[in-house]
Design a protein around this motif. Structure first.
Motif, PDB file in Angstrom:
ATOM      1  N   SER A  90       0.806  -1.225   0.000  1.00  0.00           N
ATOM      2  CA  SER A  90       0.000   0.000   0.000  1.00  0.00           C
ATOM      3  C   SER A  90       0.840   1.275   0.000  1.00  0.00           C
ATOM      4  CB  SER A  90      -0.953   0.012   1.202  1.00  0.00           C
ATOM      5  OG  SER A  90      -0.215   0.071   2.406  1.00  0.00           O
ATOM      6  N   GLN A  91       2.116   1.161   0.419  1.00  0.00           N
ATOM      7  CA  GLN A  91       2.941   2.373   0.485  1.00  0.00           C
ATOM      8  C   GLN A  91       3.796   2.586  -0.771  1.00  0.00           C
ATOM      9  OE1 GLN A  91       2.377   4.375   3.133  1.00  0.00           O
ATOM     10  NE2 GLN A  91       0.866   2.789   3.606  1.00  0.00           N
ATOM     11  N   LEU A  92       3.587   1.763  -1.805  1.00  0.00           N
ATOM     12  CA  LEU A  92       4.420   1.898  -3.016  1.00  0.00           C
ATOM     13  C   LEU A  92       3.952   3.103  -3.836  1.00  0.00           C
ATOM     14  CD1 LEU A  92       4.929  -1.801  -4.172  1.00  0.00           C
ATOM     15  CD2 LEU A  92       6.318  -0.387  -2.626  1.00  0.00           C
ATOM     16  N   GLN A  93       4.508   4.264  -3.519  1.00  0.00           N
ATOM     17  CA  GLN A  93       4.106   5.511  -4.185  1.00  0.00           C
ATOM     18  C   GLN A  93       4.333   5.441  -5.695  1.00  0.00           C
ATOM     19  OE1 GLN A  93       2.316   7.965  -3.007  1.00  0.00           O
ATOM     20  NE2 GLN A  93       2.270   6.765  -1.118  1.00  0.00           N
ATOM     21  N   GLU A  94       5.334   4.657  -6.107  1.00  0.00           N
ATOM     22  CA  GLU A  94       5.636   4.540  -7.544  1.00  0.00           C
ATOM     23  C   GLU A  94       4.456   3.984  -8.333  1.00  0.00           C
ATOM     24  OE1 GLU A  94       8.393   1.308  -5.878  1.00  0.00           O
ATOM     25  OE2 GLU A  94       8.387   0.836  -8.011  1.00  0.00           O
ATOM     26  N   LEU A  95       3.504   3.341  -7.643  1.00  0.00           N
ATOM     27  CA  LEU A  95       2.348   2.777  -8.339  1.00  0.00           C
ATOM     28  C   LEU A  95       1.074   3.591  -8.120  1.00  0.00           C
ATOM     29  CD1 LEU A  95       2.819  -1.089  -7.863  1.00  0.00           C
ATOM     30  CD2 LEU A  95       3.436   0.349  -9.816  1.00  0.00           C
ATOM     31  N   ALA A  96       1.223   4.793  -7.584  1.00  0.00           N
ATOM     32  CA  ALA A  96       0.046   5.641  -7.367  1.00  0.00           C
ATOM     33  C   ALA A  96       0.129   6.856  -8.281  1.00  0.00           C
ATOM     34  CB  ALA A  96      -0.031   6.061  -5.899  1.00  0.00           C
ATOM     35  N   TYR A  97      -0.506   6.779  -9.441  1.00  0.00           N
ATOM     36  CA  TYR A  97      -0.424   7.886 -10.410  1.00  0.00           C
ATOM     37  C   TYR A  97      -1.541   7.789 -11.442  1.00  0.00           C
ATOM     38  CZ  TYR A  97       1.669   4.131 -13.153  1.00  0.00           C
ATOM     39  OH  TYR A  97       1.885   2.934 -13.777  1.00  0.00           O
ATOM     40  N   ILE A 130     -16.223   8.547 -17.150  1.00  0.00           N
ATOM     41  CA  ILE A 130     -17.004   7.542 -16.415  1.00  0.00           C
ATOM     42  C   ILE A 130     -16.250   7.037 -15.182  1.00  0.00           C
ATOM     43  CG2 ILE A 130     -16.223   5.566 -17.824  1.00  0.00           C
ATOM     44  CD1 ILE A 130     -19.043   4.354 -17.421  1.00  0.00           C
ATOM     45  N   LEU A 131     -14.911   6.962 -15.284  1.00  0.00           N
ATOM     46  CA  LEU A 131     -14.160   6.375 -14.161  1.00  0.00           C
ATOM     47  C   LEU A 131     -14.214   7.207 -12.886  1.00  0.00           C
ATOM     48  CD1 LEU A 131     -10.901   4.587 -15.354  1.00  0.00           C
ATOM     49  CD2 LEU A 131     -13.039   3.602 -14.500  1.00  0.00           C
ATOM     50  N   PRO A 132     -13.966   8.526 -12.969  1.00  0.00           N
ATOM     51  CA  PRO A 132     -14.110   9.320 -11.738  1.00  0.00           C
ATOM     52  C   PRO A 132     -15.521   9.225 -11.162  1.00  0.00           C
ATOM     53  CG  PRO A 132     -12.984  10.588 -13.420  1.00  0.00           C
ATOM     54  CD  PRO A 132     -13.438   9.316 -14.080  1.00  0.00           C
ATOM     55  N   HIS A 133     -16.504   9.204 -12.048  1.00  0.00           N
ATOM     56  CA  HIS A 133     -17.878   9.108 -11.571  1.00  0.00           C
ATOM     57  C   HIS A 133     -18.104   7.795 -10.818  1.00  0.00           C
ATOM     58  CE1 HIS A 133     -22.265   9.569 -11.588  1.00  0.00           C
ATOM     59  NE2 HIS A 133     -22.303   8.300 -11.926  1.00  0.00           N
ATOM     60  N   VAL A 134     -17.667   6.705 -11.416  1.00  0.00           N
ATOM     61  CA  VAL A 134     -17.865   5.387 -10.788  1.00  0.00           C
ATOM     62  C   VAL A 134     -17.070   5.287  -9.483  1.00  0.00           C
ATOM     63  CG1 VAL A 134     -17.485   2.908 -11.064  1.00  0.00           C
ATOM     64  CG2 VAL A 134     -18.432   4.246 -12.953  1.00  0.00           C
ATOM     65  N   ALA A 135     -15.829   5.786  -9.514  1.00  0.00           N
ATOM     66  CA  ALA A 135     -15.003   5.724  -8.293  1.00  0.00           C
ATOM     67  C   ALA A 135     -15.691   6.469  -7.158  1.00  0.00           C
ATOM     68  CB  ALA A 135     -13.621   6.306  -8.562  1.00  0.00           C
ATOM     69  N   GLY A 136     -16.380   7.540  -7.486  1.00  0.00           N
ATOM     70  CA  GLY A 136     -17.079   8.333  -6.479  1.00  0.00           C
ATOM     71  C   GLY A 136     -18.287   7.627  -5.894  1.00  0.00           C
ATOM     72  N   MET A 137     -18.697   6.531  -6.527  1.00  0.00           N
ATOM     73  CA  MET A 137     -19.860   5.808  -6.020  1.00  0.00           C
ATOM     74  C   MET A 137     -19.474   4.549  -5.255  1.00  0.00           C
ATOM     75  SD  MET A 137     -22.585   6.278  -9.070  1.00  0.00           S
ATOM     76  CE  MET A 137     -23.972   6.251  -7.958  1.00  0.00           C
ATOM     77  N   GLY A 190      -9.213   2.166  -0.367  1.00  0.00           N
ATOM     78  CA  GLY A 190      -9.289   1.180  -1.441  1.00  0.00           C
ATOM     79  C   GLY A 190      -8.562   1.665  -2.686  1.00  0.00           C
ATOM     80  N   THR A 191      -7.969   0.712  -3.415  1.00  0.00           N
ATOM     81  CA  THR A 191      -7.211   1.064  -4.621  1.00  0.00           C
ATOM     82  C   THR A 191      -7.877   0.466  -5.851  1.00  0.00           C
ATOM     83  OG1 THR A 191      -5.842  -0.928  -4.535  1.00  0.00           O
ATOM     84  CG2 THR A 191      -5.065   0.992  -3.272  1.00  0.00           C
ATOM     85  N   VAL A 207      -8.766   8.646  -8.101  1.00  0.00           N
ATOM     86  CA  VAL A 207      -9.383   8.417  -9.420  1.00  0.00           C
ATOM     87  C   VAL A 207     -10.539   9.398  -9.588  1.00  0.00           C
ATOM     88  CG1 VAL A 207     -10.723   6.772 -10.808  1.00  0.00           C
ATOM     89  CG2 VAL A 207      -8.710   5.984  -9.526  1.00  0.00           C
ATOM     90  N   GLU A 208     -11.329   9.526  -8.515  1.00  0.00           N
ATOM     91  CA  GLU A 208     -12.489  10.414  -8.546  1.00  0.00           C
ATOM     92  C   GLU A 208     -12.074  11.858  -8.822  1.00  0.00           C
ATOM     93  OE1 GLU A 208     -14.493  10.343  -4.778  1.00  0.00           O
ATOM     94  OE2 GLU A 208     -16.053  11.737  -5.426  1.00  0.00           O
ATOM     95  N   ARG A 209     -10.928  12.283  -8.267  1.00  0.00           N
ATOM     96  CA  ARG A 209     -10.527  13.680  -8.362  1.00  0.00           C
ATOM     97  C   ARG A 209      -9.570  13.964  -9.520  1.00  0.00           C
ATOM     98  NH1 ARG A 209     -12.399  16.195  -3.536  1.00  0.00           N
ATOM     99  NH2 ARG A 209     -14.190  14.859  -3.169  1.00  0.00           N
TER     100      ARG A 209
END
Ligand SMILES: Cc1cc2nc3c(=O)[nH]c(=O)nc-3n(C[C@H](O)[C@H](O)[C@H](O)COP(=O)(O)OP(=O)(O)OC[C@H]3O[C@@H](n4cnc5c(N)ncnc54)[C@H](O)[C@@H]3O)c2cc1C
Lengths: 271, 790
Positions: free
Chosen positions: A54-61, A92-99, A109-110, A80-82
């Motif tokens: 969960s702390q692997l910043q290299e995979l958060a982008y 569609i993805l930000p919208h879905v992530a927001g739900m 959650g990732t 994703v939402e933002r």
């Protein structure tokens, strides 16, 4: 609920994560923990070792890669939402992530965890399926790309092998219209039925919680390709699909809901 | 009766922020799970996984040998610990069947969740791991799940009883008149309603910590309970410990809703094991465990009948219900239907009345008090039946109520069930609510949508409730065979530094008594709230008390505080008169000081009086030192809060989804001490009642498995599912107590369930739908529409 005993280590980078996961046959990656930990508490999953990625910043982008947008597997639902890039190119993805769930769930959650978990009831996998996304897996022998259509195999089963890590999700740009209909009883709940529809060239329709894994509605897509009306296509949406029954809905009611929601999604895309 | 709210300077009637909240919000408050005790042993209870079985054998050997395990006990090992079975304090009839119930099941398990063995370990995790190594060999028996089936006695929960019926309780003051009302009626309504079982789901699960004192053989029992005083008595009797050796403390308690108004197996087990091991013993409930191990609410099938004349005026009300006791009788299980027994005619005047309840055993978790206890069930039945009557008579559902409301001049109202309703102006309250809602406009919009065949069906639901609360006059409780009184005690103590201790026998677990009680005293004495400390929920500090439930705390406990304050002030006045050398009649009291009438410069502040009472250097002849007074107050009657609740829903007839668009209530709880706390109680109450109508149900399969004990599946609604509540009020002080207060803790829950369901049925009435069982889930609603279509 108390999980069975397990060991815990934190991975330092992708290579380290791969090394650690191969050290123990019953090891599992831990990302946001919001699917895995509940299973462990019910003792439905009893990994002997958790490799915390969960702390692997290299995979958060989220990156604009020209034809597609690349999302790191450890990007949180909230991010994703933002994401401005996703909002402009794959709205569609930000919208879905927001739900997904509630704010706490969305901050932990990732997207990679949601995809790797392969739960037919999850929102994001169905959206990615409708988007014809590509999953990138990294193993000790290198990377491979798996089209979403071939990725989800069955109940909590994906094409990933136990010693592979999902590193990236690639989503094609070019959405002309989209709609997401999530039917649930409380705002924080999983979908009883969800319908993701994307128009990008042809119209693709995918279902949430209509089977053991996320599903494409071949009935609806085929009908639309042959020029059927929205109402006709929606009626055919559940062809060949045999959804589960649970406390929230019987299989019969799910089929009914899926048709109504498909019609509404298609109508919304028509504007 | 004065309206307290009219005092200008008073804090009463002001929205004073709750004093409890900073500690709760910052995490400073301590709940049982937060408590540490040196050397503590943690226990895990192994529970039955089947609903009805003889236990052929239990093998605990492997568990005993597991890592970190101190001991493993089965029922047989602990038999000698119990001086008596677990208590049921409400034997509603002389011949009520109450099978012996012990903390662990011995030869037979009777519900999924019945305790079988206790694992004692240093950590809970080790205890849980070891529990999974216990082997139980079950010989399964047929189960009793359905209530109507239970009556048949085909299979038995307790074989030795020869029946599943625990009791039959009837109230039928005038059988001939009742019969006549139904034969002569122009309209008869006969309905069958189902009250599903509910899981109380308090925010804080239960927890227990029993600590033996290092000397003297005393025990301190910390428990997440609403009833430390009742628990102390019952635990002492059950374990054969002298009551003088037991101290019960309820630390911060995160809600109860009746589920913590009980004496539970785990409380007794922890105490017994702390006695055995001479070490602290702790148990904290898991959320899903609580679905089975903590009592559930409701669980009734009601046959409701109304008889009415040609104008729709009620001639008779008759109800016959089956109440689900579960597998055993807990503390007040059998009495719950009786708390509603007198109220099935609701706010409507009727001459003839009959009630009958049959309590039956089933192979499920025991039921007991749950917010409203008996009164939500009664209100649901009468309010739904009134809508059915309106349909029959062919008048609007508001009109049918208007024609039947008890009128203001009928108060105090002698009810056909034998109660005396204290005070009320029902028509005023009712019309105010309809007006605020814009009732007739909404009816027009509804008609419009129907003309357009909209799939978004508008429904308006009316519920007008009255309840009896403020338990209560002890002699009335005696007539109902309740084994305790209904009084409450209070002590007010003004210390030498003029700080004030208020000791109450009520036991708040979220209701804000520390704020409200301080307001009552501050008002009376004219001192700042900050000078007042409210002590509670510890039997060593507050030895006498009847605790908190049944919306009783303010009208009984708050009144006791008020009276004790008056008594202290009387004593202070005598002392001040003595020292100022005037007669008591010549003294005024205000803003915390006595002054001499006509000579305002001659003053003696309360602080000075307190110090004089402490030094006792110069007291009037015969006066004892110290400024302190204690009161035990037993009210002459219940109080009867009432109000109109209106729900507006939109039902999507394609998906069956119900959306609550608006919710408006006009409540009358008499005088209000702190309107903010009143609003909070109404908000929570409404949400909890709507939850029964639309979301919640403890679902059992035919083998007796609870299918949704976790919060992922048991749908407690959140703020997101609720509209902004529109609250109004009327104020009709109660003559039952000097504060003129009624109760508000349960009102919202009692009223809102029928409001919501009436709205859903109303939304679909033009499609031919007449009933939807609770909760009105999308699929249930959709199916009701399909079957009405035929
Ligand atoms: C209360 C609640 C409500 C929820 N509501 C919803 C909802 O409405 N809709 C919805 O879609 N989801 C919902 N979820 C699930 C949530 O979205 C999860 O976050 C998500 O499903 C899993 O992501 P995670 O990062 O938590 O994965 P984890 O739980 O950490 O992992 C899940 C699985 O994936 C594996 N894994 C994780 N990351 C990787 C990776 N990079 N490579 C390989 N394997 C990996 C793990 O080993 C594990 O097997 C909810 C969860 C909760 C607790």
């Amino acid at each position: 609920m108390y999980p069975a005993k397990f060991e815990y280590v934190r991975a330092l980078d992708v290579a380290d994560a791969l090394a650690k996961i191969s050290s123990d046959e019953d090891a599992k990656f831990l990302a946001g923990g919001h699917s895995l930990v509940p299973l462990m508490k019910f003792r439905l999953a009893t990994p002997s070792l958790l490799v915390d990625i969960s702390q692997l910043q290299e995979l958060a982008y989220v990156k604009d890669e020209g034809d597609y947008v690349a999302i790191g597997a450890l990007t949180r639902h909230h991010d994703v939402e933002r994401s401005g890039i996703l909002q402009s190119h794959v709205p569609i993805l930000p919208h879905v992530a927001g739900m997904v769930g509630d704010p706490q769930v969305r901050h932990r959650g990732t997207i990679g965890g949601s995809v790797a978990h392969g739960d037919g009831a999850s929102d994001l996998p169905a959206a990615l399926l409708a988007l014809d996304a590509t999953m990138v897996a990294t193993g000790s022998v290198g990377q491979r790309e798996i089209p979403a259509k071939n990725f989800f195999k069955g109940f909590l089963e994906t094409d990933l092998s136990p010693d592979e890590i999902l590193t990236e999700i690639r989503v094609p740009k070019g959405t002309k219209a989209w709609s997401y209909k999530k039917f649930n009883r409380r705002a924080q709940d999983w979908a009883i039925v969800g319908v993701a529809a994307v128009k990008n060239g042809s119209t693709k329709v995918a279902f949430v919680n209509m089977g053991s894994s996320p599903l494409r509605s071949t009935g609806c897509e085929g009908a639309l390709n042959k020029g059927a009306s929205i109402t006709e296509a929606a009626e055919l949406a559940t062809e060949g699909i045999d959804p589960p029954s649970d406390l929230n809905a019987t299989s019969e009611f799910r089929i009914h809901l899926a048709k109504v929601l498909t019609r509404r999604a298609l109508e919304e895309m028509e504007g | 009766m004065t309206k307290i709210a009219e005092h200008d300077m008073s804090v009463i009637g002001k929205k004073v922020l709750r004093r409890e909240d900073p500690a709760l919000l910052s995490g400073e408050s301590k709940f049982v799970a937060d408590l540490e005790a040196p050397g503590v042993l943690n226990i895990f209870v192994l529970r039955s996984s089947v609903a009805n079985a003889r236990i052929r054998s239990i093998n605990v050997q492997r568990a005993k040998e597991a890592k970190g395990i101190v001991a493993v006990y089965t029922a047989a090992d602990l038999e000698s610990e119990w001086a008596a079975p677990m208590p049921c304090a409400w034997p509603v009839t002389a011949d009520m069947k109450n099978p012996a119930h012990y903390p662990l099941a011995k030869d037979t398990v009777r519900y999924v969740g019945d305790g079988i063995a206790v694992v004692v370990a240093h950590s809970t995790e080790e205890a849980a791991d070891a529990a999974s190594l216990i082997e139980v060999d079950y010989e399964e028996q047929p189960v009793v799940i359905d209530l109507e089936e239970a009556l048949s006695g085909r299979h038995l929960v307790h074989e030795s009883l020869g029946t599943n019926v625990s009791y039959v309780w009837e109230l039928n003051p005038n059988p001939v008149g009742l019969e006549k009302a139904f034969t002569e009626a122009k309209y008869v309504v006969s309905e069958r309603y189902v009250q599903q079982r509910l899981i109380p789901a308090a925010m804080e699960p239960r927890g227990v910590l029993a600590v033996p004192s290092p000397m003297g053989g005393d025990y301190t029992l910390y428990s997440a309970t609403q009833v430390p005083h009742i628990l102390k008595v019952m635990a002492a009797l059950t374990l054969g410990i002298s009551e003088t050796k037991l101290r019960v403390i309820a630390p911060s308690v995160g809600g109860g809703f009746g589920s913590k108004l009980n004496v539970y197996a785990e409380e007794l087990i922890c105490l017994a094991l702390s006695r055995k091991h001479r070490l602290p013993v702790k148990w904290v409930e898991e959320r899903s465990e609580g679905g089975q191990a903590t009592i559930q609410g409701r669980g009734q099938v009601q046959y409701m009948e109304l008889a009415a004349d040609a104008d729709g005026k009620l001639l008779g009300v008759r109800v016959n219900l089956i109440a689900d006791m579960g597998a055993y009788l807990q503390l007040v299980t059998p009495g719950i239907p009786l708390l509603g027994a007198f109220l099935y005619h609701g706010v409507y005047h009727v001459a003839n009345y009959g009630f009958k309840a049959t309590g039956v055993f089933t192979n499920k978790t025991p039921t007991d008090a749950y917010r409203g206890a008996g009164r939500p069930e009664a209100t649901y039945a009468i309010e739904r039946a009134m809508d059915a009557l309106a349909k029959k008579v062919g008048v609007d559902s508001a009109e049918i109520r208007r024609r039947n409301l008890i009128q203001p001049e009928q108060f105090p109202y002698n009810s056909p069930a034998g109660l005396i309703f204290d005070s009320g102006d029902y028509p005023k309250n009712f019309e105010m609510a309809l007006e605020k809602l814009g009732y007739s406009k909404l009816r027009e919009e509804q008609a419009q949508r129907r003309l357009q065949s909209s799939t978004k069906n508008l429904g308006i639901g009316i519920s007008f409730f009255v309840e009896m609360c403020g338990l209560a006059p002890s002699r009335v409780l005696a007539s109902l065979n309740y084994s305790a009184g209904g009084w409450e005690s209070a002590t007010v103590r003004i210390l030498p530094t003029s700080k004030i201790q208020v000791v109450t026998g009520t036991s708040p677990h979220g209701q804000g008594h520390e704020t409200s009680w301080a307001m009552i005293v501050a008002d009376k004495l004219g001192v700042p709230i900050e000078d007042i400390e409210v002590l509670h929920s510890d039997t060593a500090i507050a030895p006498h008390g009847m605790d908190t439930y049944g919306s009783r705390s303010l009208s009984v406990g708050g009144t006791a505080v008020h009276l004790a304050t008056e008594r202290v002030l009387d004593k202070a006045r005598k002392l001040a008169a003595h020292q100022l050398e005037v007669s008591e009649e010549d003294l005024d009291y205000g803003a915390g000081a006595f002054s001499v009438k006509g000579a305002p410069e001659k003053v003696m502040p309360l602080a000075g009086v307190a110090f004089e009472a402490f030094t006792a250097h110069n007291l009037p002849e015969g006066m004892e030192p110290n400024l302190e007074a204690s009161i035990s107050w037993d009210p002459p009657n219940f109080t009867f809060p009432y109000g109109t609740h209106l729900a507006v829903v939109e039902v999507d007839s394609e998906t069956g989804k119900v959306e609550l668009m608006r919710y408006l209530s006009v409540d009358d709880c008499g005088n209000q001490i702190n309107p903010m706390i009143v609003e909070g109680q109404i908000h929570g109450g409404i949400a909890q009642g709507v939850a029964q109508a639309l979301y919640e149900e403890a679902v059992y399969d035919e083998s007796g498995n609870l299918l949704n004990p976790s919060l992922a599946d048991y749908l407690v609604p959140s703020a997101a599912e609720m509209p902004n509540f529109e609250l109004g009020q009327t104020v009709t002080p109660s003559p039952t107590n000097p504060l003129g207060v009624k109760g508000i803790g349960e009102a919202g829950t009692i009223a809102s369930t029928p409001a919501a369901i009436n709205a859903v049925v109303d939304a679909l009435s033009h499609l031919g739908v007449t009933n939807i069982d609770m909760p009105a889930s999308p699929e249930r609603v959709w199916r009701a529409i399909q079957s009405a279509k035929g």
